[in-house]
Scaffold this motif. Structure first.
Motif, mmCIF file in Angstrom:
data_model
loop_
_atom_site.group_PDB
_atom_site.id
_atom_site.type_symbol
_atom_site.label_atom_id
_atom_site.label_comp_id
_atom_site.label_asym_id
_atom_site.label_seq_id
_atom_site.Cartn_x
_atom_site.Cartn_y
_atom_site.Cartn_z
ATOM 1 N N ALA A 55 47.771 39.001 43.278
ATOM 2 C CA ALA A 55 48.989 39.353 42.542
ATOM 3 C C ALA A 55 48.678 40.125 41.256
ATOM 4 N N LEU A 56 47.425 40.127 40.832
ATOM 5 C CA LEU A 56 47.042 40.878 39.638
ATOM 6 C C LEU A 56 46.977 42.382 39.890
ATOM 7 N N GLY A 57 46.986 42.780 41.140
ATOM 8 C CA GLY A 57 46.904 44.209 41.466
ATOM 9 C C GLY A 57 45.611 44.807 40.957
ATOM 10 N N VAL A 58 45.704 45.919 40.241
ATOM 11 C CA VAL A 58 44.508 46.615 39.764
ATOM 12 C C VAL A 58 43.720 45.783 38.755
ATOM 13 N N LEU A 59 44.375 44.832 38.089
ATOM 14 C CA LEU A 59 43.668 43.974 37.138
ATOM 15 C C LEU A 59 42.725 42.992 37.838
ATOM 16 N N ARG A 60 42.868 42.829 39.143
ATOM 17 C CA ARG A 60 42.031 41.885 39.897
ATOM 18 C C ARG A 60 40.553 42.195 39.724
ATOM 19 N N ALA A 61 40.205 43.459 39.604
ATOM 20 C CA ALA A 61 38.804 43.860 39.472
ATOM 21 C C ALA A 61 38.180 43.358 38.175
ATOM 22 N N ALA A 62 39.005 42.956 37.207
ATOM 23 C CA ALA A 62 38.506 42.508 35.904
ATOM 24 C C ALA A 62 38.295 41.004 35.840
ATOM 25 N N VAL A 63 38.433 40.325 36.995
ATOM 26 C CA VAL A 63 38.387 38.860 37.026
ATOM 27 C C VAL A 63 37.367 38.392 38.058
ATOM 28 N N SER A 64 36.564 37.388 37.678
ATOM 29 C CA SER A 64 35.632 36.759 38.625
ATOM 30 C C SER A 64 36.237 35.442 39.092
ATOM 31 N N PHE A 65 35.838 34.998 40.262
ATOM 32 C CA PHE A 65 36.381 33.761 40.838
ATOM 33 C C PHE A 65 35.263 32.860 41.338
ATOM 34 N N LEU A 66 35.400 31.560 41.054
ATOM 35 C CA LEU A 66 34.511 30.540 41.617
ATOM 36 C C LEU A 66 35.370 29.392 42.146
#
Length: 86
Positions: A55-66
């Motif tokens: 749901a973050l769209g293009v901002l997704r690339a700026a976030v890491s997930f664990l």
């Protein structure tokens, strides 16, 4: 948390997606649009699979997930170290 970030910008942010009072995706969107220096320095840990981050769209690339279920303290340390090097 948002007030703390605004008062003293941290080197990175570790958060969950599901939180009281504000949806985690909205909080991340708020952080990244108001504090561009946090791009690439946000780590999300969640019991889910991280699918909500789409749901973050293009901002997704700026976030890491664990994922919480399979992340050890060593993996968390490595993830934070990687954010700080980035």
């Amino acid at each position: 948390g948002l007030a703390e970030v605004a008062a003293e910008l941290p080197s990175c942010v570790i958060t969950d997606i599901r939180m009281p009072h504000m949806d985690g995706v909205e909080m991340i969107r708020h952080l990244l649009t108001r504090h561009a220096s946090l791009a690439g320095r946000v780590l999300v840990m969640s019991a889910g699979d991280g699918g909500e981050l789409a749901a973050l769209g293009v901002l997704r690339a700026a976030v890491s997930f664990l994922p919480k279920a399979t992340t050890s303290i060593e993996m968390l340390r490595a993830g934070v170290a990687q954010l700080l090097r980035g």
